[in-house]
Write an enzyme that holds these catalytic residues in place. Structure first.
Site, PDB file in Angstrom:
ATOM      1  N   ARG B  23       0.829  -1.210   0.000  1.00  0.00           N
ATOM      2  CA  ARG B  23       0.000   0.000   0.000  1.00  0.00           C
ATOM      3  C   ARG B  23       0.866   1.264   0.000  1.00  0.00           C
ATOM      4  O   ARG B  23       0.608   2.213  -0.753  1.00  0.00           O
ATOM      5  CB  ARG B  23      -0.893  -0.011   1.244  1.00  0.00           C
ATOM      6  CG  ARG B  23      -1.685   1.257   1.503  1.00  0.00           C
ATOM      7  CD  ARG B  23      -2.427   1.111   2.837  1.00  0.00           C
ATOM      8  NE  ARG B  23      -3.227   2.285   3.181  1.00  0.00           N
ATOM      9  CZ  ARG B  23      -2.779   3.287   3.937  1.00  0.00           C
ATOM     10  NH1 ARG B  23      -1.551   3.274   4.388  1.00  0.00           N
ATOM     11  NH2 ARG B  23      -3.582   4.304   4.212  1.00  0.00           N
ATOM     12  N   ARG B  74       8.699 -18.751  -3.301  1.00  0.00           N
ATOM     13  CA  ARG B  74      10.156 -18.832  -3.449  1.00  0.00           C
ATOM     14  C   ARG B  74      10.396 -19.345  -4.868  1.00  0.00           C
ATOM     15  O   ARG B  74       9.934 -20.416  -5.229  1.00  0.00           O
ATOM     16  CB  ARG B  74      10.742 -19.804  -2.423  1.00  0.00           C
ATOM     17  CG  ARG B  74      10.489 -19.381  -0.992  1.00  0.00           C
ATOM     18  CD  ARG B  74      11.089 -20.372   0.006  1.00  0.00           C
ATOM     19  NE  ARG B  74      10.364 -20.305   1.270  1.00  0.00           N
ATOM     20  CZ  ARG B  74      10.630 -19.440   2.262  1.00  0.00           C
ATOM     21  NH1 ARG B  74      11.624 -18.576   2.137  1.00  0.00           N
ATOM     22  NH2 ARG B  74       9.908 -19.425   3.370  1.00  0.00           N
ATOM     23  N   ASN B 105      16.114 -12.217   3.344  1.00  0.00           N
ATOM     24  CA  ASN B 105      17.487 -12.375   2.910  1.00  0.00           C
ATOM     25  C   ASN B 105      17.617 -12.951   1.497  1.00  0.00           C
ATOM     26  O   ASN B 105      18.293 -12.368   0.639  1.00  0.00           O
ATOM     27  CB  ASN B 105      18.183 -13.311   3.909  1.00  0.00           C
ATOM     28  CG  ASN B 105      19.613 -12.909   4.106  1.00  0.00           C
ATOM     29  OD1 ASN B 105      20.353 -12.861   3.123  1.00  0.00           O
ATOM     30  ND2 ASN B 105      19.995 -12.602   5.329  1.00  0.00           N
ATOM     31  N   ILE B 129       9.792 -12.156   9.016  1.00  0.00           N
ATOM     32  CA  ILE B 129       9.555 -12.228  10.458  1.00  0.00           C
ATOM     33  C   ILE B 129      10.843 -12.523  11.227  1.00  0.00           C
ATOM     34  O   ILE B 129      10.872 -12.419  12.443  1.00  0.00           O
ATOM     35  CB  ILE B 129       8.507 -13.317  10.803  1.00  0.00           C
ATOM     36  CG1 ILE B 129       9.005 -14.707  10.423  1.00  0.00           C
ATOM     37  CG2 ILE B 129       7.184 -13.033  10.113  1.00  0.00           C
ATOM     38  CD1 ILE B 129       8.141 -15.819  10.996  1.00  0.00           C
ATOM     39  N   ASP B 130      11.925 -12.889  10.516  1.00  0.00           N
ATOM     40  CA  ASP B 130      13.120 -13.388  11.202  1.00  0.00           C
ATOM     41  C   ASP B 130      14.032 -12.302  11.766  1.00  0.00           C
ATOM     42  O   ASP B 130      14.919 -12.590  12.556  1.00  0.00           O
ATOM     43  CB  ASP B 130      13.930 -14.269  10.242  1.00  0.00           C
ATOM     44  CG  ASP B 130      13.226 -15.574   9.936  1.00  0.00           C
ATOM     45  OD1 ASP B 130      12.395 -15.995  10.741  1.00  0.00           O
ATOM     46  OD2 ASP B 130      13.521 -16.169   8.887  1.00  0.00           O
ATOM     47  N   ARG B 157       1.207 -20.859  29.246  1.00  0.00           N
ATOM     48  CA  ARG B 157       1.549 -20.664  30.659  1.00  0.00           C
ATOM     49  C   ARG B 157       0.344 -20.976  31.550  1.00  0.00           C
ATOM     50  O   ARG B 157       0.494 -21.585  32.610  1.00  0.00           O
ATOM     51  CB  ARG B 157       2.010 -19.207  30.869  1.00  0.00           C
ATOM     52  CG  ARG B 157       2.137 -18.749  32.302  1.00  0.00           C
ATOM     53  CD  ARG B 157       3.426 -19.150  32.962  1.00  0.00           C
ATOM     54  NE  ARG B 157       4.596 -18.538  32.353  1.00  0.00           N
ATOM     55  CZ  ARG B 157       5.836 -18.921  32.631  1.00  0.00           C
ATOM     56  NH1 ARG B 157       6.080 -19.874  33.508  1.00  0.00           N
ATOM     57  NH2 ARG B 157       6.856 -18.336  32.034  1.00  0.00           N
ATOM     58  N   GLY B 188       8.237 -14.187  30.036  1.00  0.00           N
ATOM     59  CA  GLY B 188       8.655 -14.638  31.353  1.00  0.00           C
ATOM     60  C   GLY B 188       9.009 -16.115  31.360  1.00  0.00           C
ATOM     61  O   GLY B 188       8.852 -16.798  32.377  1.00  0.00           O
ATOM     62  N   ARG B 217       7.451 -27.116  40.007  1.00  0.00           N
ATOM     63  CA  ARG B 217       6.379 -26.318  39.441  1.00  0.00           C
ATOM     64  C   ARG B 217       6.562 -26.127  37.948  1.00  0.00           C
ATOM     65  O   ARG B 217       7.474 -26.656  37.352  1.00  0.00           O
ATOM     66  CB  ARG B 217       6.326 -24.971  40.148  1.00  0.00           C
ATOM     67  CG  ARG B 217       5.887 -25.116  41.610  1.00  0.00           C
ATOM     68  CD  ARG B 217       5.961 -23.772  42.248  1.00  0.00           C
ATOM     69  NE  ARG B 217       7.172 -23.098  41.785  1.00  0.00           N
ATOM     70  CZ  ARG B 217       7.329 -21.804  41.725  1.00  0.00           C
ATOM     71  NH1 ARG B 217       6.371 -21.011  42.105  1.00  0.00           N
ATOM     72  NH2 ARG B 217       8.467 -21.277  41.308  1.00  0.00           N
ATOM     73  N   ARG B 257       3.075 -16.748  11.277  1.00  0.00           N
ATOM     74  CA  ARG B 257       3.253 -15.855  10.118  1.00  0.00           C
ATOM     75  C   ARG B 257       2.073 -14.923   9.898  1.00  0.00           C
ATOM     76  O   ARG B 257       2.220 -13.885   9.276  1.00  0.00           O
ATOM     77  CB  ARG B 257       3.425 -16.677   8.840  1.00  0.00           C
ATOM     78  CG  ARG B 257       4.713 -17.412   8.750  1.00  0.00           C
ATOM     79  CD  ARG B 257       5.053 -17.720   7.307  1.00  0.00           C
ATOM     80  NE  ARG B 257       6.371 -18.300   7.234  1.00  0.00           N
ATOM     81  CZ  ARG B 257       7.489 -17.592   7.241  1.00  0.00           C
ATOM     82  NH1 ARG B 257       7.450 -16.282   7.285  1.00  0.00           N
ATOM     83  NH2 ARG B 257       8.663 -18.191   7.198  1.00  0.00           N
TER      84      ARG B 257
END
Lengths: 324, 324, 324, 324
Positions: B23, B74, B105, B129-130, B157, B188, B217, B257
């Site tokens: 855009r 690709r 890359n 995203i890397d 978690r 965390g 835990r 992604r």
């Protein structure tokens, strides 16, 4: 016997909304003059005496949190007469007169046996993401998990469309296709493969005849987890038959259990938690509290754990007609 | 040669924010008097002449959508001289004077070779995203994916705490630990296992000495995907050494992604998209547009695709000190 | 004097990520041998002696939660010499040797005065959604708030498009247009009205000349809150000039402050929290810890609270070119 | 008359899930051999002949998007006999044999009048966030809006707790307290002020007697929007009576309408959309399709638009008992 003290525990697989249910039982109990005790780690905590007095403060700020502050476990010891005997003795020594059990099919089955064996008051709340309890329109956690799955599939759709791939996405629900079928409808998936249908039909073949070949564009198939025939199995079959297809697998796994509960699940947990206390006040016992048609209902344990919660076959038509 | 028409394509793995970048290139181009052509399916679309005139309408309502409306791929054909020759001929026959390539890359390496071979103007935007491109503080898609991972781990978690389990969560980033290390800090988690560290240290052993035994835990370890040593490998090792530990694995996979891009990625895409058009107007070429220290920077392709984007080792200390 | 005990407080408007910062200061402090004390309700708690020993447990499970477990307040008493005297005496009687203050411009100004007056070690962390502290690329809370705003505007866009309306959306940032300008870019808004620009230009007039008339379709203008010229003011002006326009106002208000912090803010809070402890160990004092260009930096209070954090005017061009 | 072509429109306030409903009507229609025409801007589009042939492509990729691709409006012209005459003539000239109207109370009232006046087949889908249609357990959009409100209140709770403030949060639902009462339960608010209760009781006084004075801590009251007695009115009253209370107001406004629909709303829209086509095939007409007790139901217009959708007073008890 007049009930003065109520113990509350969560059992089996955790489900979003369990905390809202613990909060509701605790606060509605205290509002109506009961003493509340929290029992940690499911039935194991009753056996091992992990029990703590609960005030309104203990359940403050938890309505919007996933998981369960009481922890949870599947107890093999409670399946033995010796385990249940210890559990009963701890109930007595802690002056717990009634038990509220938040859990799924296995946990309520345990409550039923325990209630009959020792003639104690047990009330169940439907806490499971699988939606496989009979007599309630939905179970605490189901709506949140459905939303989580749909959000994940929305994301996978972005990459499926961009790369023009076929994705097999595996979701929870080993014995019940509610999550798979409904998340397929809600995410606009092209097909769902569910246990209710799998004995007599080759669902993948039917789907492929219907049109996987029509176009090479992206396509998403939701698959209920299964020991033998999960997403990997189906992806492999498609890959073998159509080697040039761009096939990928995504197994959503444990992230389906967590997260802040949806409004629906928080309300269901709050209403059934209040309903559990009302049931106790009315002298009722050994039943599950559910919501049907927007009304609180009491379902005897025997009915709730029936294995034949009806699956609406029309949902298969809905998906078929909308995935053209 | 005066540049009149600019082609834009997305290439390689899709990343959230690619649509915002398309855009931005389209609208900033049109705002400055250029004609814009959208090229579909990456370099393959240039080779196969999948090219379409773009107006501001074509990019309306896409800034908040994941994936890429131009599709992506690709291209192995573009790696051959014959493929690039076809691509160049189609550029010429479509009167495309300059190319904006949004990708990672590999895609920018392709742009560099093509630009040198045919003396054409190529501008790159860091779309991956890397976060493994040199010279820009972050890449388009990285922030969104980081947030997606952290949201997933927040959910895991909930169930890890409720059941007191050890989870190994596998995230993307085969060659770069940015996602794993930073998502571990942000969620965390108790530890991260990353490629930058893995050659000379047994990261799991170090972590386990540090304290996995301290308590029974819950515990979460984030693992960068790896052909040999992913989350399954580490879970297996722990399971063998401590058979009574309750170990689970979650592989986040392709859902990392997708999704609506974060504010950060939309802004980065918008600014670098405008920057690409400015670069072309200034007569610059064969460079990547990035943002460093809140300022637009132009990075020669050769620098951008260097494989040694520095990983801040202090982040390992941050995680160690905070996971006590 | 060797520092043994560190007090930590949050002050001023709450910001998402403050809990992550409290956790980081506490755990990094304990990891490095310090004793940590939590001070409640900002400087008021120091004056009123609301102070509690903190262990790693006190900050467990808070990294993903909005608000601040230490509560916060704007203290008028701390602005007086008497108030600061009481604060100092309580520091001494609690054996607190150094103070970590998490807050915005006003809070760090207070820390500066206090540090100079009593020669105590004060370290600041940039905790404010406004992003108006100098010397750090962003402040803790800014990224989360930006995402919250953009998510809200995405929603408003749905209804604006469906009804073809003009919306004026008011966001926080009375003195700084970072939130307004960047959320406008990220949400694809048609214009932003910000304080940096408002003295000499009639931004609404400029925008309306540029094209509000071009079409009757939907349009979104982001407005920085302002005592005189907020969203209601501008909506009223448009309504008067174009009575047939379908104009609506949305004032986002306090929901902008809350919510689970973004990955970016959690990492920023974690890194600067660790950085604060490192600064204390290095004998540094009376400075704010920030992150510039991905590196920890120490910024003297005097610089941090300068009122001239530069606003990149190029962002105005970015928005103008992309909103065609 | 055999029905061959079906027109579909959205009318009144937009609601999340309207796109899913448009998609369902279109695809189920085409799956069953009908021709589908999309009518833009509600009844106005029928009057002004803004009608377009729809294929499955037109509704591709919209199931997860808020708003309505058909746009919407409240038509004053359709309330006149002349307007409806033009609408009917355009139906005829476009060969539209039946109309599916997605909207709320006012829109279905319009459909009822039109159907009677011209003896045409009209089927309604319950598309409104207000949940005020009789005969269906919920309406398309209601669940999403409830979740949006709860998410906003969760955020506001963070800042309310941190600053220890009293918040009055105004939500939509001028004539129906479903959103206010249920969002109050789901967000753990301390009270709700709703139209169902307001005629004979001073709900604020009752709430304040119950405990606003008990503590100075944070407190959240959800208020249904109202021309006279909105959140500002109540905040003002509290402020006057308790000048030292820290009172704030948040008016959620239009953001409640937008956003990606929840799984529940997408499924409801999909099922009722398919149900509308089935109704037409069965020769049914002039009714609304709803879902009760998980089953598709057909509700005559006259019943659906009754103004007395029952509000479960027990929900007031639930909130009272849980907000202690």
């Amino acid at each position: 016997m007049k009930i003065k003290t109520i113990g509350v525990l969560t059992s089996g697989g955790d489900a979003p909304g369990m905390n809202a249910a613990i909060r509701a039982v605790t606060r509605a109990g205290i509002s109506n003059g009961f003493k509340i005790k929290g029992i940690f780690r499911g039935y194991d905590g009753l056996i091992n005496n992990e029990i703590k007095d609960f005030t309104t403060e203990n359940v403050s700020g938890i309505i919007n949190r996933g998981g369960t502050i009481l922890r949870t476990a599947r107890s093999s010891e409670f399946e033995t007469p010796e385990g249940r005997k210890k559990a009963y003795e701890n109930m007595r020594s802690n002056n717990i007169d009634a038990l509220v059990v938040i859990g799924g099919n296995g946990s309520l089955t345990g409550a039923k046996i325990f209630a009959e064996e020792y003639d104690v008051c047990c009330i169940g709340l439907p806490g499971t993401i699988d939606n496989d309890l009979y007599g309630t329109d939905s179970t605490i956690g189901y709506d949140t998990t459905l939303n989580t799955i749909v959000e994940c599939v929305d994301r996978i759709r972005d990459t499926a469309v961009s790369h023009e791939r076929i994705f097999f996405v595996e979701v929870m629900g080993r014995d019940a296709g509610f999550l798979a079928q409904n998340s397929a409808i809600a995410s606009g998936a092209e097909a769902a493969i569910i246990p209710e249908d799998s004995t007599d039909v080759d669902q993948l073949a039917r789907f492929m005849e219907r049109g996987i070949r029509k176009s090479k564009r992206s396509c998403i198939v939701i698959v209920s987890e299964s020991p033998k025939c999960g997403a990997l199995y189906y992806a492999d079959r498609v890959h073998k038959e159509f080697p040039d297809y761009n096939v990928r697998v995504s197994i959503l796994g444990h992230l389906q259990r967590g997260g802040s509960p949806s409004a629906h699940d928080r309300i269901l947990a709050s209403r059934t938690g209040v309903g559990a206390i009302e049931a106790i006040m009315q002298g009722q016992r050994n039943l599950m509290v559910g919501v049907r048609n927007n009304e609180i209902v009491y379902v005897p344990f025997l009915d709730a754990i029936r294995s034949d919660k009806p699956f609406d076959k029309k949902l298969i038509t809905v998906l078929d007609e909308l995935s053209i």
